[in-house]
Design an enzyme around this catalytic site. Structure first.
Site, PDB file in Angstrom:
ATOM      1  CE1 TYR A  33      21.019 -39.518   7.671  1.00 35.54           C
ATOM      2  CE2 TYR A  33      20.440 -40.333   5.493  1.00 35.54           C
ATOM      3  CZ  TYR A  33      20.201 -40.283   6.856  1.00 35.54           C
ATOM      4  OH  TYR A  33      19.162 -40.998   7.401  1.00 35.54           O
ATOM      5  NE  ARG A  52      25.734 -45.997   8.926  1.00 34.30           N
ATOM      6  CZ  ARG A  52      24.812 -45.870   9.877  1.00 34.30           C
ATOM      7  NH1 ARG A  52      24.112 -46.933  10.267  1.00 34.30           N
ATOM      8  NH2 ARG A  52      24.587 -44.707  10.464  1.00 34.30           N
ATOM      9  NE  ARG A 100      15.912 -32.755 -13.104  1.00 26.63           N
ATOM     10  CZ  ARG A 100      15.347 -33.759 -13.779  1.00 26.63           C
ATOM     11  NH1 ARG A 100      15.473 -33.817 -15.098  1.00 26.63           N
ATOM     12  NH2 ARG A 100      14.648 -34.699 -13.160  1.00 26.63           N
ATOM     13  CD  GLU A 179      16.125 -50.041   8.268  1.00 27.76           C
ATOM     14  OE1 GLU A 179      17.146 -50.101   8.969  1.00 27.76           O
ATOM     15  OE2 GLU A 179      16.151 -49.836   7.045  1.00 27.76           O
ATOM     16  CG  LEU A 204      21.686 -47.758   7.807  1.00 27.13           C
ATOM     17  CD1 LEU A 204      22.273 -47.429   6.440  1.00 27.13           C
ATOM     18  CD2 LEU A 204      21.318 -46.475   8.554  1.00 27.13           C
TER      19      LEU A 204
END
Length: 286
Positions: A33, A52, A100, A179, A204
């Site tokens: 995301y 990114r 699945r 972070e 990140l």
């Protein structure tokens, strides 16, 4: 006004947005995301966010659903349709829909979702007065440089420190801060040096961080990208966080230790001011 959602090549009303039970994002957390800020009807640092997104997808072998320019057009249209003066645009891409099974076919078509959220950013109380940070052990996977939708560890961390009166969690591994649960961490030491952990698989690569380090460099500040401890942060001159949705946020307490005089630091607030000034350049989207 009904919120408009982008879902797989269509803009639809929120109530009409439906994703399959068999989407691998739902079943496996198999997706990534991005979140871009909107300030003054302008997308902020969006080229960095889209770069990114492309990198994260490439690292796990999911193709881009559209070219970056087309995705930016989708974001702009979402901002216009939903009349977002200030807030965020959220993008999520999953591997797609299939029965699945742990293995997957390379022929799957990605699921691509985009939506907006109204959010106070520039005049938020946290950005003005600062926040408290709590500390928890970092229990995430080894590829934190990928902006994965697997956020259970961050959810648990944020809720654990919320119970202690803190608004953000710092994740710690091997004695060093990695972070924030949803932010990048910085300290300004007694010598006025701006310190933040270097990019690696452990953190990140922050888009707002890239902008802030450039601002700091242009201002002639001494910047060190290195590891630091919680104890070092607690005796720092200033501490702050950055993220797309909270810009530059002062930290006035780490656990039970006040930072400096317990108020937002002058350098932090100056960086925040410059960042906002730069964000307001360029034409508005509507």
């Amino acid at each position: 006004m009904t919120r408009q959602i982008y879902l797989n090549d269509r803009f639809v009303a929120e109530a009409e947005a439906r994703i399959s039970l068999f989407d691998r994002g739902f079943l496996f957390g198999d997706g990534v995301y991005e979140v871009s800020a909107v300030i003054g009807r302008r997308l902020v640092d969006n080229d960095l966010h889209l770069a990114r997104l492309e990198r994260s997808l490439g690292e796990i072998g999911i193709p881009m659903p559209l070219e970056c320019r087309a995705i930016a057009e989708v974001q702009a249209e979402l901002v216009r349709r939903n009349r977002i003066e200030e807030g965020v645009v959220y993008l999520q891409v999953t591997r797609g829909v299939a029965e699945r099974e742990f293995t997957f076919s390379p022929a799957l078509v990605p699921t691509f979702v985009g939506f907006t959220q109204q959010k106070r950013i520039t005049n938020a109380v946290s950005a003005r007065d600062g926040i408290a940070v709590g500390v928890v052990a970092d229990q995430r996977w080894a590829r934190r440089d990928i902006k994965s939708v697997m956020l259970l560890a961050q959810v648990l961390a944020k809720n654990a420190v919320k119970a202690r009166g803190c608004q953000e969690a710092w994740l710690v591994e091997d004695g060093y801060v990695t972070e924030g649960a949803s932010s990048t961490a910085y300290i300004v030491n007694a010598d006025g040096v701006l310190v933040s952990r270097p990019n690696s698989h452990s953190v990140l690569p922050g888009c707002t961080k890239a902008a802030i380090l450039q601002i700091a460099s242009d201002a002639g500040l001494h910047v060190e990208e290195r590891l630091f401890t919680v104890a070092e942060a607690q005796v720092a001159r200033e501490v702050f966080l950055t993220s797309a949705s909270s810009i530059v946020t002062p930290v006035v307490r780490v656990e039970d230790m006040a930072i400096g005089n317990g108020r937002p630091g002058a350098l932090t607030m100056r960086l925040q001011q410059i960042y906002l000034e730069l964000a307001m350049r360029g034409p508005a989207l509507f």
